[in-house]
Design a protein around this motif. Structure first.
Motif, mmCIF file in Angstrom:
data_model
loop_
_atom_site.group_PDB
_atom_site.id
_atom_site.type_symbol
_atom_site.label_atom_id
_atom_site.label_comp_id
_atom_site.label_asym_id
_atom_site.label_seq_id
_atom_site.Cartn_x
_atom_site.Cartn_y
_atom_site.Cartn_z
ATOM 1 N N UNK A 8 0.824 -1.207 0.000
ATOM 2 C CA UNK A 8 0.000 0.000 0.000
ATOM 3 C C UNK A 8 0.856 1.255 0.000
ATOM 4 N N UNK A 9 1.979 1.208 0.747
ATOM 5 C CA UNK A 9 2.845 2.376 0.805
ATOM 6 C C UNK A 9 3.410 2.693 -0.565
ATOM 7 N N UNK A 10 3.820 1.631 -1.285
ATOM 8 C CA UNK A 10 4.385 1.851 -2.617
ATOM 9 C C UNK A 10 3.328 2.433 -3.554
ATOM 10 N N UNK A 11 2.101 1.922 -3.464
ATOM 11 C CA UNK A 11 1.046 2.432 -4.321
ATOM 12 C C UNK A 11 0.738 3.888 -3.984
ATOM 13 N N UNK A 12 0.725 4.217 -2.698
ATOM 14 C CA UNK A 12 0.464 5.599 -2.285
ATOM 15 C C UNK A 12 1.522 6.527 -2.860
ATOM 16 N N UNK A 13 2.771 6.133 -2.771
ATOM 17 C CA UNK A 13 3.848 6.974 -3.293
ATOM 18 C C UNK A 13 3.722 7.148 -4.801
ATOM 19 N N UNK A 14 3.300 6.098 -5.493
ATOM 20 C CA UNK A 14 3.123 6.195 -6.938
ATOM 21 C C UNK A 14 2.006 7.176 -7.277
ATOM 22 N N UNK A 15 0.896 7.090 -6.532
ATOM 23 C CA UNK A 15 -0.214 8.014 -6.777
ATOM 24 C C UNK A 15 0.194 9.442 -6.490
ATOM 25 N N UNK A 16 0.976 9.636 -5.425
ATOM 26 C CA UNK A 16 1.418 10.979 -5.072
ATOM 27 C C UNK A 16 2.332 11.531 -6.154
ATOM 28 N N UNK A 17 3.235 10.665 -6.660
ATOM 29 C CA UNK A 17 4.149 11.109 -7.713
ATOM 30 C C UNK A 17 3.375 11.506 -8.965
ATOM 31 N N UNK A 18 2.362 10.698 -9.307
ATOM 32 C CA UNK A 18 1.542 11.012 -10.480
ATOM 33 C C UNK A 18 0.832 12.342 -10.297
ATOM 34 N N UNK A 19 0.281 12.550 -9.092
ATOM 35 C CA UNK A 19 -0.396 13.820 -8.814
ATOM 36 C C UNK A 19 0.554 14.991 -8.891
ATOM 37 N N UNK A 20 1.762 14.818 -8.355
ATOM 38 C CA UNK A 20 2.752 15.884 -8.412
ATOM 39 C C UNK A 20 3.124 16.209 -9.858
ATOM 40 N N UNK A 21 3.270 15.172 -10.672
ATOM 41 C CA UNK A 21 3.628 15.392 -12.076
ATOM 42 C C UNK A 21 2.515 16.129 -12.813
ATOM 43 N N UNK A 22 1.261 15.784 -12.505
ATOM 44 C CA UNK A 22 0.141 16.483 -13.128
ATOM 45 C C UNK A 22 0.135 17.953 -12.733
ATOM 46 N N UNK A 23 0.408 18.218 -11.458
ATOM 47 C CA UNK A 23 0.431 19.600 -10.992
ATOM 48 C C UNK A 23 1.556 20.381 -11.663
ATOM 49 N N UNK A 24 2.734 19.774 -11.750
ATOM 50 C CA UNK A 24 3.862 20.440 -12.407
ATOM 51 C C UNK A 24 3.519 20.746 -13.867
ATOM 52 N N UNK A 25 2.867 19.799 -14.514
ATOM 53 C CA UNK A 25 2.492 20.012 -15.917
ATOM 54 C C UNK A 25 1.509 21.165 -16.031
ATOM 55 N N UNK A 26 0.524 21.206 -15.146
ATOM 56 C CA UNK A 26 -0.441 22.300 -15.191
ATOM 57 C C UNK A 26 0.243 23.641 -14.937
ATOM 58 N N UNK A 27 1.174 23.666 -14.004
ATOM 59 C CA UNK A 27 1.897 24.905 -13.726
ATOM 60 C C UNK A 27 2.670 25.348 -14.959
ATOM 61 N N UNK A 28 3.369 24.415 -15.600
ATOM 62 C CA UNK A 28 4.161 24.760 -16.786
ATOM 63 C C UNK A 28 3.266 25.247 -17.927
ATOM 64 N N UNK A 29 2.115 24.596 -18.094
ATOM 65 C CA UNK A 29 1.177 25.051 -19.121
ATOM 66 C C UNK A 29 0.693 26.472 -18.820
ATOM 67 N N UNK A 30 0.377 26.722 -17.557
ATOM 68 C CA UNK A 30 -0.120 28.043 -17.194
ATOM 69 C C UNK A 30 0.951 29.105 -17.397
ATOM 70 N N UNK A 31 2.213 28.764 -17.156
ATOM 71 C CA UNK A 31 3.295 29.718 -17.381
ATOM 72 C C UNK A 31 3.349 30.120 -18.853
#
Length: 396
Positions: A1-24
């Motif tokens: 479960x811990x590994x899956x949680x970290x994977x989901x968090x990483x995916x969410x972080x990547x989506x946020x970074x992408x949205x930030x870069x698009x907005x820039x």
């Protein structure tokens, strides 16, 4: 479960970074149209490959379009200028005014594509929401007929809207207090058949400020105050590129700031409020309504010395009926500035006239889309999921 949680968090972080870069990239193109991919990479600090990938996505999704004329001539392949696409995506803005509903379809570049206005069919929140949703459905159909994809719906309300809870706390001219508005409007939009897009709600003076801040070039750098004078009086405040709304959405309720102790009774129950001097009903009692501009100038002076904005904009029904009050207010403010030996900020009339709050409600959608790090709120709801819009929720 811990590994899956970290994977989901990483995916969410990547989506946020992408949205930030698009907005820039989008904000760079909004600031200056015609930049090339190479210029965007240089000014954003992103790699050329990242910019090329994001630009391709933005073009495919209807945010950006390529120009026909090369951005620069010289050795090698000429670069292609890019600009915000004003033809394929749009927003719908709703103003719930005291006397009417105004609904507009607006492009990404602030062009009003269509507009509707109707007298309120009733003052009950449920009736207002059903009527507004019907107008939104008609406007969405008209936009679709023009090949415009709906990005989101914004609503401006004539009172203090608590963004954290989604509650309309205080709208004295409608007789509303503590109305749980967000569920009412989202349900009405669903019943009217409006496509599931994000819905954002804010005070109508705040949305009016965004009509000037998001779509106007020039004097509104990172701060602006919009003063709206209709049946009520309010101010929309943008400071450091953010709407300033206060803890419970009460910021900018200048119509209920006290100008005279034990003055005339106001609709809010207090006495001597600014609304009793420069509200529409008060101005109608004056032999020369433009005289109200002196009091408006005092209000502008107080806002200027409190917030020090880049620009002051005045609009609303009273300004449309009595345009002389803006001139008198400007002269009054200039008099105070001359006495203090300090240059006053520019004062101008609203560019969108009576559509300012509705256009700004549409701009509210863009305001949130271009600021992915803006804190999530109950006033921003995804109707696709029924959940609050969070920074990691894709909007395109």
């Amino acid at each position: 479960m811990l590994r899956r949680f970290n994977t989901m968090k990483t995916t969410g972080d990547q989506q946020l970074v992408k949205r930030i870069n698009r907005s820039v990239l989008l904000r760079l193109l909004r600031r200056q149209s015609g930049r090339s991919r190479a210029q965007l990479a240089q000014e954003s600090g992103l790699t050329k490959s990242t910019v090329s990938l994001l630009v391709r996505e933005l073009i495919d999704e209807g945010w950006v379009t390529e120009g026909d004329v090369p951005a620069a001539q010289g050795l090698g392949r000429p670069s292609t200028p890019l600009r915000i696409d004003g033809s394929r995506r749009g927003m719908i803005g709703v103003e719930v005014a005291v006397e009417a509903l105004r609904v507009v379809g607006v492009s990404l570049i602030g062009e009003v594509l269509c507009a509707r206005e109707e007298p309120l069919a009733g003052s009950e929140p449920e009736v207002v929401c059903r009527q507004a949703a019907g107008l939104v459905a008609q406007t969405q159909a008209q936009l679709a007929g023009q090949g415009v994809q709906l990005q989101g719906v914004g609503v401006g309300l004539p009172g203090a809207f608590d963004e954290a809870s989604g509650m309309l706390r205080f709208a004295p001219n409608l007789g509303w207090r503590n109305v749980d508005f967000v569920p009412l409007i989202t349900q009405a939009l669903d019943q009217a058949g409006v496509p599931p897009v994000a819905v954002h709600v804010q005070n109508e003076a705040d949305t009016a400020a965004l009509s000037e801040y998001e779509f106007s070039e020039g004097d509104a750098q990172d701060s602006l105050i919009f003063v709206t004078c209709s049946a009520g009086v309010g101010a929309g405040i943008v400071l450091n590129d953010r709407l300033f709304t206060g803890v419970q959405g009460m910021a900018g309720e200048i119509g209920h700031s006290i100008l005279q102790i034990d003055g005339l009774l106001c609709s809010c129950g207090r006495r001597g409020c600014a609304e009793t001097f420069i509200g529409a009903r008060a101005l109608a009692r004056l032999a020369d309504p433009a005289q109200g501009g002196q009091t408006l100038g005092v209000v502008l002076q107080n806002l200027w010395t409190t917030f020090n904005p880049s620009a002051l904009v005045v609009g609303g029904l009273s300004c449309e009926r009595y345009p002389g009050i803006v001139q008198v207010a400007r002269a009054t403010l200039q008099g105070y500035a001359t006495s203090a030996g300090v240059p006053a900020p520019p004062v101008r009339a609203a560019r969108y006239g009576l559509l300012a709050s509705a256009v700004g409600a549409a701009a509210l959608v863009l305001y949130h889309d271009l600021r992915p790090m803006h804190a999530p709120a109950a006033g921003a709801v995804s109707r696709a999921t029924g959940a609050p819009v969070t920074p990691s929720t894709p909007t395109a």
